[in-house]
Design an enzyme around this catalytic site. Structure first.
Site, PDB file in Angstrom:
ATOM      1  N   THR A  15       0.648  13.197   1.940  1.00  0.00           N
ATOM      2  CA  THR A  15       1.033  13.140   0.557  1.00  0.00           C
ATOM      3  C   THR A  15      -0.226  13.623  -0.009  1.00  0.00           C
ATOM      4  O   THR A  15      -1.268  13.936   0.313  1.00  0.00           O
ATOM      5  CB  THR A  15       1.572  11.772   0.107  1.00  0.00           C
ATOM      6  OG1 THR A  15       1.660  11.860  -1.159  1.00  0.00           O
ATOM      7  CG2 THR A  15       0.941  10.666   0.630  1.00  0.00           C
ATOM      8  N   GLY A  29      10.142   8.296  -0.428  1.00  0.00           N
ATOM      9  CA  GLY A  29       8.915   7.622   0.351  1.00  0.00           C
ATOM     10  C   GLY A  29       8.402   6.661  -0.360  1.00  0.00           C
ATOM     11  O   GLY A  29       8.885   6.035  -1.340  1.00  0.00           O
ATOM     12  N   ASP A  30       7.104   6.163  -0.039  1.00  0.00           N
ATOM     13  CA  ASP A  30       6.240   5.059  -0.827  1.00  0.00           C
ATOM     14  C   ASP A  30       5.591   5.558  -1.848  1.00  0.00           C
ATOM     15  O   ASP A  30       5.114   4.906  -2.726  1.00  0.00           O
ATOM     16  CB  ASP A  30       5.418   4.212   0.228  1.00  0.00           C
ATOM     17  CG  ASP A  30       4.273   5.289   1.009  1.00  0.00           C
ATOM     18  OD1 ASP A  30       4.585   6.407   0.882  1.00  0.00           O
ATOM     19  OD2 ASP A  30       3.487   4.590   1.583  1.00  0.00           O
ATOM     20  N   GLY A  68       5.996   6.390   4.587  1.00  0.00           N
ATOM     21  CA  GLY A  68       6.340   5.434   3.805  1.00  0.00           C
ATOM     22  C   GLY A  68       7.275   4.227   4.199  1.00  0.00           C
ATOM     23  O   GLY A  68       7.480   3.226   3.644  1.00  0.00           O
ATOM     24  N   HIS A  94       1.108   8.977   4.803  1.00  0.00           N
ATOM     25  CA  HIS A  94       2.098   8.912   5.976  1.00  0.00           C
ATOM     26  C   HIS A  94       3.191   8.231   5.905  1.00  0.00           C
ATOM     27  O   HIS A  94       3.845   8.306   4.804  1.00  0.00           O
ATOM     28  CB  HIS A  94       0.868   8.569   7.179  1.00  0.00           C
ATOM     29  CG  HIS A  94      -0.015   9.881   7.515  1.00  0.00           C
ATOM     30  ND1 HIS A  94      -1.102   9.858   6.823  1.00  0.00           N
ATOM     31  CD2 HIS A  94       0.086  10.728   8.451  1.00  0.00           C
ATOM     32  CE1 HIS A  94      -1.625  10.842   7.055  1.00  0.00           C
ATOM     33  NE2 HIS A  94      -1.087  11.539   8.104  1.00  0.00           N
TER      34      HIS A  94
END
Ligand code: GLY
Length: 305
Positions: free
Chosen positions: A165, A195-196, A219, A217
């Site tokens: 990301t 995702g996170d 999440g 990476h």
């Protein structure tokens, strides 16, 4: 003044440094830098260069956090929009909400004058179509997309192996400690998957009194452990930065069931220390560092745990 970002930030990191040197607001500088990353087709995990979901559609996530006020703006699964970090910042500045998703986020983007963007580049469309044809039989292909996607989701987990990301973290005694994130998420994610990167406490958290953390990476790991918030809370409770990051890594390592994957944590404290650690990601992980004693930004290796 300290600025951290992951290696994928290369198209925008110099702009952020330049703006910070000129005295710009930290979040404005980071969002401007991320805008360059989002627009760069060679970055395959963010914005325009990212990979699509299972339906061949781009859905991007982003967030900003002001660690002084603890205000947050976040957007998730946004269609047709490249500068999603700027959109997240607009959520923070213009709405009473923290997070918008999907069509609501796109509606807000149009209301405030964002263009409707073609986010899927031709190379991503071609690779997606080729994989679809390889994974589905003739009958499934004829019915696509009216087939169950969940079995396909379990069979094809991020085949392009893009769980990166872009994350930026700035820390300054006067300007405070702030974070910004942006991603197109996993290749072949189930439509609507977040995702996170847009999730406060998981992919990012900042509190100017103590420090901040941002993650890249998987999440699905940091959301289960509230990794970024864990680090900032541990700092608040008196742990050193290294102890706080190691505690968060211990929690990730305790996960033994469900989908498991690697995580990279970027963290800084209010005293100007920083830590970047690689927990179970393949290959050498590097990150960008600049502070106002350095003539140029440096790309450094993460500590592997
Ligand atoms: N960390 C990015 C994602 O899980 O989408």
């Amino acid at each position: 003044m300290l600025l951290l970002a992951n290696a994928e930030a290369w198209p925008g990191f110099p702009l952020t440094v330049e703006m910070l040197r000129a005295g710009a607001d930290s979040l404005d500088a980071m969002v401007a830098g991320i805008g360059r990353v989002e627009a760069e087709p060679r970055v395959r995990s963010v914005g325009y260069g990212g990979w699509p979901n299972m339906l061949g559609a781009m859905e991007c996530d982003a967030a900003v956090m002001n660690g002084t006020t603890r205000e947050i703006g976040s957007v998730g699964a946004v269609p047709d929009t490249i500068p999603v970090a700027a959109l997240a910042q607009a959520v923070m500045q213009r709405l009473p909400h923290v997070m918008l998703t999907g069509t609501g986020a796109r509606r807000f983007a149009s209301e405030i004058g964002f263009s409707v963007d073609e986010v899927l580049i031709e190379d991503s469309r071609r690779v997606w179509r080729e994989r679809l044809e390889a994974e589905l039989d003739a009958e499934q292909l004829a019915r696509f997309p009216d087939i169950p996607l969940a079995p396909l989701s379990r069979a094809i987990t991020d085949p392009e192996r893009v769980r990166d990301t872009t994350v930026f973290l700035s820390a300054d005694r006067r300007r405070g400690i702030h974070t910004a994130t942006s991603t197109s998420g996993w290749a072949w994610k189930y439509p609507g998957r977040l995702g996170d990167s847009p999730i406060p406490g998981a992919g990012f958290y900042a509190d100017s009194r103590y420090g901040a953390a941002v993650c890249t990476h998987t999440g699905e790991m940091t959301m289960r452990c509230a990794t970024a918030r864990t680090i900032v809370l541990a700092l608040k409770l008196g742990r050193s930065l290294r102890e706080a990051v190691d505690l968060a890594v211990e929690e990730l390592a305790e996960l033994a069931e469900g989908f498991l994957g690697g995580v990279v944590i970027h963290a800084a404290d209010a005293e100007g220390h920083h830590e970047v650690v690689n927990f179970r990601c393949e290959g050498e992980i590097r990150y960008w560092l600049w502070d106002d004693t350095m003539a140029e930004p440096e790309l450094r290796p993460a500590r592997t745990i």
